[in-house]
Design an enzyme around this catalytic site. Structure first.
Site, PDB file in Angstrom:
ATOM      1  N   ASP A  59       0.767  -1.248   0.000  1.00 42.66           N
ATOM      2  CA  ASP A  59       0.000   0.000   0.000  1.00 42.66           C
ATOM      3  C   ASP A  59       0.803   1.306   0.000  1.00 42.66           C
ATOM      4  OD1 ASP A  59      -1.526  -2.204   0.491  1.00 42.66           O
ATOM      5  OD2 ASP A  59      -2.739  -1.325   2.074  1.00 42.66           O
TER       6      ASP A  59
ATOM      7  N   GLU B 159       1.591  -9.553  11.485  1.00 45.00           N
ATOM      8  CA  GLU B 159       1.511  -9.119  10.087  1.00 45.00           C
ATOM      9  C   GLU B 159       2.915  -8.785   9.545  1.00 45.00           C
ATOM     10  OE1 GLU B 159      -1.132  -5.788   9.785  1.00 45.00           O
ATOM     11  OE2 GLU B 159      -1.361  -5.951   7.607  1.00 45.00           O
TER      12      GLU B 159
HETATM   13  C1  GLC Z   1      -2.970  -4.672   3.324  1.00 45.29           C
HETATM   14  C2  GLC Z   1      -1.713  -5.158   2.605  1.00 45.29           C
HETATM   15  C3  GLC Z   1      -2.095  -6.046   1.435  1.00 45.29           C
HETATM   16  C4  GLC Z   1      -2.975  -7.176   1.941  1.00 45.29           C
HETATM   17  C5  GLC Z   1      -4.164  -6.672   2.751  1.00 45.29           C
HETATM   18  C6  GLC Z   1      -4.907  -7.786   3.458  1.00 45.29           C
HETATM   19  O1  GLC Z   1      -3.726  -3.854   2.508  1.00 45.29           O
HETATM   20  O2  GLC Z   1      -0.919  -4.103   2.161  1.00 45.29           O
HETATM   21  O3  GLC Z   1      -0.965  -6.574   0.792  1.00 45.29           O
HETATM   22  O4  GLC Z   1      -3.406  -7.954   0.879  1.00 45.29           O
HETATM   23  O5  GLC Z   1      -3.743  -5.766   3.736  1.00 45.29           O
HETATM   24  O6  GLC Z   1      -4.037  -8.523   4.266  1.00 45.29           O
END
Ligand code: GLC
Length: 442
Positions: free
Chosen positions: A169, A411
């Site tokens: 992101d 995460e």
């Molecule tokens: C965030 C991460 C993305 C992932 C999502 C769900 O947006 O940057 O890569 O797919 O979360 O885990």
């Protein structure tokens, strides 16, 4: 290694906790839907203990496929906040959206072919063929969509229209590009007036993760505003591109596509399916085009602006992903491994940081601006092993497992001291822990 006595069982229990029956959410509370590349990584873990469940994970992703072939980055869970999310995206504005399920209107890195092959590896040949035949039409349609919609000039590089499409992101190349050239006026005003502190205060209260570990307020507003612009264009790519909205040929996304194309060919061969000549030509073009992203002066690959072809000269974890693509020369791979050994860049105690430590963006817990993530580690390990850099691969594997064993399935982790951050009980961390444990070279 001190830590969880049975890491495999622990990781399995995390996946069980997030299992909604036919799909797995990334983490309870904060991520209540099914995400595209998350579920691919999840299936890669599940295949080690329940190959049927891994298949179901992939098949349930395909429910969200658009009529034009796009796979959305989010397929909404029926059980959760459907109405609200539905409103946020309003995917139904586009006639290609599926009729019976709410999804987002953009995609994510094309990890699907990799997941299909990894699951296939666990099946005897006859079953593998039938598995491949089941998923081939959807996979083919997705890759065709990637080229028809996202490579309109047939350059070989697909373009991305939102930072979320990279899966990383707030990654610095995108953030700096948007900040320098594309910042909407109202976000600029917030910066000038320093209102972001007020907004950050409000956000902090409503989030499950401490604010300093999530996206910065301005970066968050950027994502929101870009999504709004795409929604106004009803996710119609010709309208999006003709209204001078920005588009970037993202390095990481295209590297993953190169590997996915390779897998698609393998899947077609094994299951005796046909890939149209036009698609084969596009696929070949991508491998050649990757070299156009190489900058001889800094000796690195970069993402590129689709319109101006200007490089986005910020290094990030994507810098190393040509290793995963597998199409670069051994000499180039060696140049990337040098960066991995450089203590001012990617050589930290708990590798691999999502931006080099000498980047102005680097923060140990800064989301995609510093921390080590299990999924990018997995991609880099796969690439290193393919090029024969076994000690480097082994080191990243061991440190990845050490972080999870010591702290749990978070995460992401600080690349400096391995301390955990972001969502707890995070699914792809658990799934890839299982895979890294199970595929350890003897
Ligand atoms: C965030 C991460 C993305 C992932 C999502 C769900 O947006 O940057 O890569 O797919 O979360 O885990």
């Amino acid at each position: 290694m001190s830590g969880k006595p049975d890491l495999f069982e622990y990781a399995k229990s995390v996946l069980k906790e997030n299992d909604k029956g036919r799909h797995t959410i990334p983490s309870g509370g904060i991520y209540p839907h099914q995400w595209l590349w998350d579920s691919c990584f999840i299936a890669i873990g599940q295949r080690h203990y329940d190959v049927d469940r891994a298949k179901t994970e992939i098949l349930s992703l395909l429910r969200g496929q658009w009529h034009n072939g796009m796979l959305p980055n989010i397929v909404m869970s029926e059980t959760s906040l459907l109405g609200r999310k539905h409103d946020f995206w309003r995917s139904q504005l586009n006639p290609n959206a599926p009729d019976d399920i709410a999804t987002s209107g953009i995609t994510q890195p094309p990890m699907l072919a990799e997941a299909i092959v990894q699951v296939g590896e666990k099946l005897p040949l006859a079953e593998r063929r039938s598995w491949y035949r089941t998923v081939f039409p959807a996979l083919l349609k997705y890759h065709q969509w990637l080229y028809t919609e996202r490579d309109p000039h047939q350059e070989g590089l697909t373009l991305q229209i939102h930072p979320w499409e990279t899966g990383m992101d707030n990654t610095p190349p995108w953030m700096s590009e948007i900040q320098q050239h594309l910042l909407p006026f109202w976000i600029h005003a917030i910066q000038v007036l320093r209102l972001e502190h007020v907004i950050a205060f409000l956000r902090r209260r409503s989030h499950l993760v401490p604010a300093e570990q999530k996206i910065g307020t301005v970066d968050g507003l950027v994502m929101y505003s870009v999504q709004r612009r795409l929604r106004r264009k009803e996710y119609d790519i010709s309208r999006i591109l003709s209204h001078s909205l920005f588009a970037i040929e993202d390095l990481g996304f295209n590297c993953i596509l190169i590997r996915a194309n390779h897998h698609l060919k393998e899947i077609a061969k094994t299951s005796r399916q046909h890939i149209p000549a036009e698609l084969l030509e596009s696929m070949e073009r991508t491998e050649k085009a990757l070299e156009k992203l190489w900058d001889p002066y800094t000796e690195q690959y970069y993402s590129r602006n689709f319109v101006t072809h200007r490089f986005l000269k910020e290094s990030s974890i994507a810098t190393l992903l040509p290793l995963y693509a597998g199409s670069i020369s051994k000499e180039r791979a060696q140049q990337l491994v040098k960066l991995l050994h450089n203590e001012h860049m990617f050589d930290t105690a708990y590798p691999v940081p999502s931006v080099p430590v000498n980047s102005a963006y680097f923060k140990p817990h800064g989301y995609w601006q510093g921390p080590s993530w299990l999924n990018t580690n997995w991609l880099i390990i796969a690439g290193l092993e393919r090029y024969g850099f076994m000690p480097e691969a082994q080191h990243i594997r061991e440190q990845s497992l050490a972080m999870v064993s010591k702290h749990g399935s978070y995460e992401y982790f600080s690349p400096i001291d391995g301390s955990p951050a972001g969502a707890h009980n995070f699914s792809w961390t658990a799934a890839l822990t299982i895979d890294l444990l199970s595929t350890k070279p003897a």
